[in-house]
Every structure is written in C-alpha cells, then in structure tokens.
Design a protein around this motif. Structure first.
Motif, PDB file in Angstrom:
ATOM      1  N   THR B  44      57.717  90.137  62.127  1.00 19.92           N
ATOM      2  CA  THR B  44      58.442  88.936  61.705  1.00 19.92           C
ATOM      3  C   THR B  44      59.940  89.135  61.936  1.00 19.92           C
ATOM      4  N   LEU B 100      50.995  86.644  58.448  1.00 17.13           N
ATOM      5  CA  LEU B 100      52.168  86.845  59.300  1.00 17.13           C
ATOM      6  C   LEU B 100      51.797  86.863  60.779  1.00 17.13           C
ATOM      7  N   VAL B 103      52.015  83.371  61.667  1.00 11.77           N
ATOM      8  CA  VAL B 103      53.405  82.933  61.535  1.00 11.77           C
ATOM      9  C   VAL B 103      54.252  83.482  62.678  1.00 11.77           C
ATOM     10  N   LYS B 106      53.662  81.737  65.870  1.00 11.51           N
ATOM     11  CA  LYS B 106      54.252  80.395  65.779  1.00 11.51           C
ATOM     12  C   LYS B 106      55.774  80.484  66.013  1.00 11.51           C
TER      13      LYS B 106
END
Lengths: 264, 303
Positions: B44, B100, B103, B106
């Motif tokens: 992330t 995650l 995510v 994305k």
C-alpha cells in the motif's frame, strides 16, 4: 464507599456446566472499613472481587463505588477507583519493565496518559522515598527489571503500586497465598500498615483464618455464592478459628472439609 | 568483483527492509502481537507513493506522507477487527492483508506494476548511492529518535505495559483495546513508509513485492537481537538500530545466496525455515534447558 447490591454472576449459563458464582450478594462497606473474606474453594470470593474490579460484567445487581454506579463501567475506567493486588505475584507487575517504570504506570492510574515524559527526576525521588519504606533495598535498584525480583518483593511492590495513589477501594485477592510463610507474614504486616496509615477501604480475600481474624474490622464468610456469616467490631474481635469452623459446618451442613483452611 | 559491486545497493535495500522491521518490532516485540497486515501495508505504501508522484505529479514528500497515512489506515482496520470485532490478531492481519490486495490493485489502476518514469532521479536511487545513504542516515536518526521519545512518554509506556502484561495494564487503568489499535496504527505507518522508500529506490511498485515481508521483518528482528543483544542491553535506541542492522544482514545474506547461484525459487522457503528455527530456539531453551534458565534467574535474584 462500596455498595454491592444483589449482585449475581452465572458462568456458562444455560449449559450443563452452569455455575452460579454469585447468588444475590449484597454488601456495604463504610469509609475505612477493612473487610476480610473467607470461604472454601468455589465459594465466590474471587468472583466477587473481580465483579467489583470489573474484570467481567455481572448478570444482575449494582455496584456503586463512592456514589458512582460502576456496574457498566469497563475495567480500565474503574481502575481509577480501585487498587488491586492479585494472588499470582506475576500478575501485578510488568516483568520486562523496570521497577521505576512499573511505579510510573501506577502513578498514572486513572489519569490521562499523554506525551509527557513518563519518569521525571522528581518522580524518581518520590519512588525512592516510597521504596525506602519497604526496607528491601529496592530504592537503589530503580532500573532493575521487575521480573528479576522474588515473588515476595514483587508482591510488595504491587501493594505499593496499588496504594501510592490513594484508591477509593483496595482489593486484595489472596495476595499472600503464593508466598512462603515468612514472606507472607511480612507482606501482611505491610498491608496492615499501609491500610491503617492511609485509612483505606479494603476488601481482602484470604484462605488463612488466623489472618482473617487478625486483620480488619469486619469479616464475611462466603459459601456457594452467598454471604453466610458476617461479624464486625467487638463481635469479630472475640471470634476464634474454632468459632468460624463451627459456623461454617452449621451453614454448610457438615460438608465442610477444606483441608487448606483446616491446616492454616 | 561483481559480488563486491552488488554489495552497496544490497545494503541500501537492506536498510529499507530494516526500517520496515522497526514496524514489525513494534507489534511483535513491544505489543506482543504477530501482525500479518505487513505483507499488504508495505505494498500500500509503495502503491500510494508511486501513483501520487507518477499520475498526480505530486512532490515526493507528499507521496511519502500519504503512504504513512495509508499505512495508519491499514493498521486501524486490523486493530478494529481485533478489538471491536473480537477476531484473533493473526486472523485480523490476514483479513486486512487480503483487503489490501484488492485496494492496492485498485490504487495502481488495475495493474500489478507501476513504474516511475525512466531517467528521473528521486532523493534515493540505485544510481547515486552515497546520497542515498546520507538520506537513510537522516531518516533513521529521525525515526529512531521519534520512537525513543514516544516509548518514553506515559502513553508509550502504556503501550509497552500492554504488551508485557495486559491484565496488569487494565488494573492500572490502561484502555488496552485502544492501545492495541494505536500500536497497530503506528507499526503499519512505519511499514508503509518503508514501502514508499522501496518503490522510490527500486523505481517501481509491485503488488507482489510484499509477499513474505512479515518473515523478512521477523528475521531482521531476530538476527538483530541475536547478534547485538549484548551490546544493546537496555538501550531502546540501540535495540531499534540493531533491528535495522538485522535487516541489512538479512538482505546481504540473501544477495550472497543469489550470487552463489542458488535456485531463487527456494529463497522464500529458506527464509521461512530460518525464521522458524530462530523462533524455536527460545522455546527449546525453556523446554530442554530448564535448569540453566532457572539458575540464571537465581543468580540474578541474588545479585
């Protein structure tokens, strides 16, 4: 100071292992009362103390400390009012932290913990003075890890931590049971001194009947989740271990054979 | 010669893993929680930093700061799973890690790899290593200084107390649920920050880069402690530094093994086995050398 009103606690409710640990217990402690609690294994003594401390929620009744209803208050918030010493010497302190760090944790009991330095020079001086009263030489070992102390020493420091910020209520859960007789006696004497000096309202569980009679101004006996006998003041002064045993066998109808209690 | 030339970049990357290991140290050693969020939150950090800089033309510091915030959010999710949902810590971390994964993809616009433009050099890079090391020294000094300060405050002390003895902490009025969430938030912010640094250093973000990050972190912590515990003793700043050095040593060994020509497919297996072995040592010591441990304690008591 402490009002316990009709408190019940049932473990494993509605299962085959259902155990009524507290069966409608009511008890009121006046300011400065020192109550000793006796009773056999499974009588509900520890459950009572844990209910007051908020270790788990109760199933009924109310607990009021110093006029505040704390029945629904989480344990860490209740800690503001309550100082505790546990049976296991390992439970009361953080083994990997220094003596002074442990004392500092206790200093902030019930206060906001923010970004100020946790131990200031003035704190250190205060801790030294406090430790000196124990007469164990710990005042020179502020940066010793708690885990390196003996059980007795740890229990003594825990007692200090529970009372250095005067608690509304002091809860002692067989805090000498895991110690050898000589050390237990020392810790008990210290307990008496601290409680008397600070006029603390105290609830003390013990397996030792002599201790229960020697200390405190009131005594209660529990059995199967109920308070079955109570004595205070002069009446308590006159009690002997034999009286207690007799009382117990009356109420429990002769089933009394807790060897730990008989031996002590 | 080729091997020697490969060392400085390996050390630099080792420092980045070492910074991540500081995050792992905070949960694993201080809070006594094994947090598997790490594998996700490091990516992330990479993704957020890269995308902000490359696609939104943000300055580098914004990318780094955003990575820190994203890491905090990741830790917050794990913390809420653990304390509010009552899910065991390890499972909470795995769940967040999985969240995650989606995510991160994305954030990176549906691809698993986003690169920085070629030829643009950021403040750390494989091209100018001496400058990179200077920045690392500054970052490490600030980071270790920050945590040395924080864990000395009353709030920081309650984090340590919660990890050490949770019952005692509650009895002393510490909101242990809040503290656990706080610890996870802080830890994952460090991990995501290291991810952002890694992306800048390598020149890209990869959704797969985090696989096994927790194992590298644990290895760094364990190596650092095993090698330097006699030197660090009770000094917290030195302990953190030893964890970073553990990361460097881990990564250098890793590079050496690659240089020696070992099939790289085995690398993750080897690191996992190594960590398993190191984790077993204290347990075995306790179980099979009880007398030795007891004697040690007695000596300490009589001291």
């Amino acid at each position: 100071m402490l009002e316990i009103k009709n408190v019940t606690k049932i473990f494993n409710a509605a299962t085959i292992n259902e155990k009524v640990a507290l069966n409608g217990v009511s008890l009121t402690l006046q300011d400065g009362d020192f109550v000793t609690v006796i009773g056999g294994n499974g009588a509900g003594k520890s459950t009572l103390l844990n209910a007051v401390a908020g270790t788990y929620p109760v199933d009924g009744g109310n607990i009021v400390i110093d006029g505040v209803d704390v029945t629904k208050m989480p344990e860490h918030k209740r800690a503001k009012y309550v100082g505790r010493v546990f049976q296991d010497p390992m439970t009361g302190t953080a083994a990997d932290m220094w003596i002074e760090e442990n004392l500092s944790l206790a200093k902030y009991r019930g206060k906001r913990r923010g970004l100020g330095w946790s131990i200031k020079a003035s704190d250190r001086a205060e801790f030294k003075e406090l430790l000196k009263t124990l007469d164990l030489g710990l005042e020179n070992r502020l940066s010793t890890k708690m885990g390196l102390l003996s059980g007795g020493q740890r229990q003594t420091v825990t007692l200090l931590m529970a009372t250095m910020q005067k608690p509304q209520l002091l809860l002692l859960d067989e805090h000498t049971a895991a110690l050898d007789p000589k050390t237990a006696d020392k810790v008990l004497t210290l307990t008496k001194d601290i409680v008397e000096k600070n006029k603390l309202t105290t609830l003390m569980i013990t397996h030792n009947m002599k201790d229960a009679l020697r200390l405190g101004n009131r005594i209660i006996m529990m059995h199967e989740g109920r308070i079955i006998f109570e004595a205070s003041g002069e009446e308590k002064q006159k009690l002997t271990v034999n009286d207690l045993l007799e009382k117990f066998s009356q109420v429990s109808k002769g089933t009394f054979a807790n060897d730990r209690m008989l031996l002590s | 010669m080729l091997y020697l030339a490969s060392l400085p970049p390996a050390i630099a990357q080792g420092i980045i893993w070492g910074i991540m290991a500081i995050g792992v140290y905070i949960t694993y050693r201080i809070l006594d929680v094994a947090d598997l969020t790490v594998d996700g939150s490091i990516c992330t950090g990479m993704a957020v930093c890269t995308v902000l800089i490359v696609k939104f033309d943000m300055p580098v510091w914004v990318g780094l700061a955003a990575a820190v915030v994203a890491g905090m959010l990741a830790g917050l999710v794990t913390g809420i799973f653990h304390t509010f949902f009552g899910i065991p810590a390890i499972l909470s971390g795995i769940l967040t890690q999985l969240i995650l994964w989606s995510v991160n993809l994305k954030i990176m616009g549906g691809t698993s790899n986003v690169g920085y433009p070629f030829g643009v050099e950021y403040f750390i890079s494989t091209e100018s290593l001496s400058k990179t090391f200077l920045y690392f020294a500054i970052i490490l000094a600030l980071l270790i200084g920050l945590f040395y300060w924080f864990f000395g405050t009353t709030l920081g002390a309650s984090v340590r107390a919660t990890g050490c003895n949770i019952n005692m902490s509650r009895a002393q009025g510490i909101n242990t649920d809040f503290i656990k969430v706080l610890g996870l938030v802080i830890s994952n912010s460090v991990v995501a920050f290291s991810g952002a640094l890694l992306s800048l250093f390598l020149g890209f973000s990869d959704a797969n880069a985090g696989k096994g990050a927790i194992v590298i972190g644990l290895a760094a912590v364990i190596i650092g402690e095993a090698l330097f515990s006699r030197i660090t003793r009770n000094n917290f700043a030195l302990k953190l530094l030893s964890v970073v050095l553990g990361g460097v040593i881990y990564y250098m060994v890793y590079q050496t093994i690659i240089y020696l020509g070992l099939d790289t497919n085995y690398l993750k297996m080897l690191s996992a086995l190594l960590v398993a072995l190191f984790l077993a040592v204290p347990y075995w010591k306790k179980k099979y050398f009880k007398k030795a441990a007891k004697k040690e304690k007695e000596v300490a008591e009589n001291a």
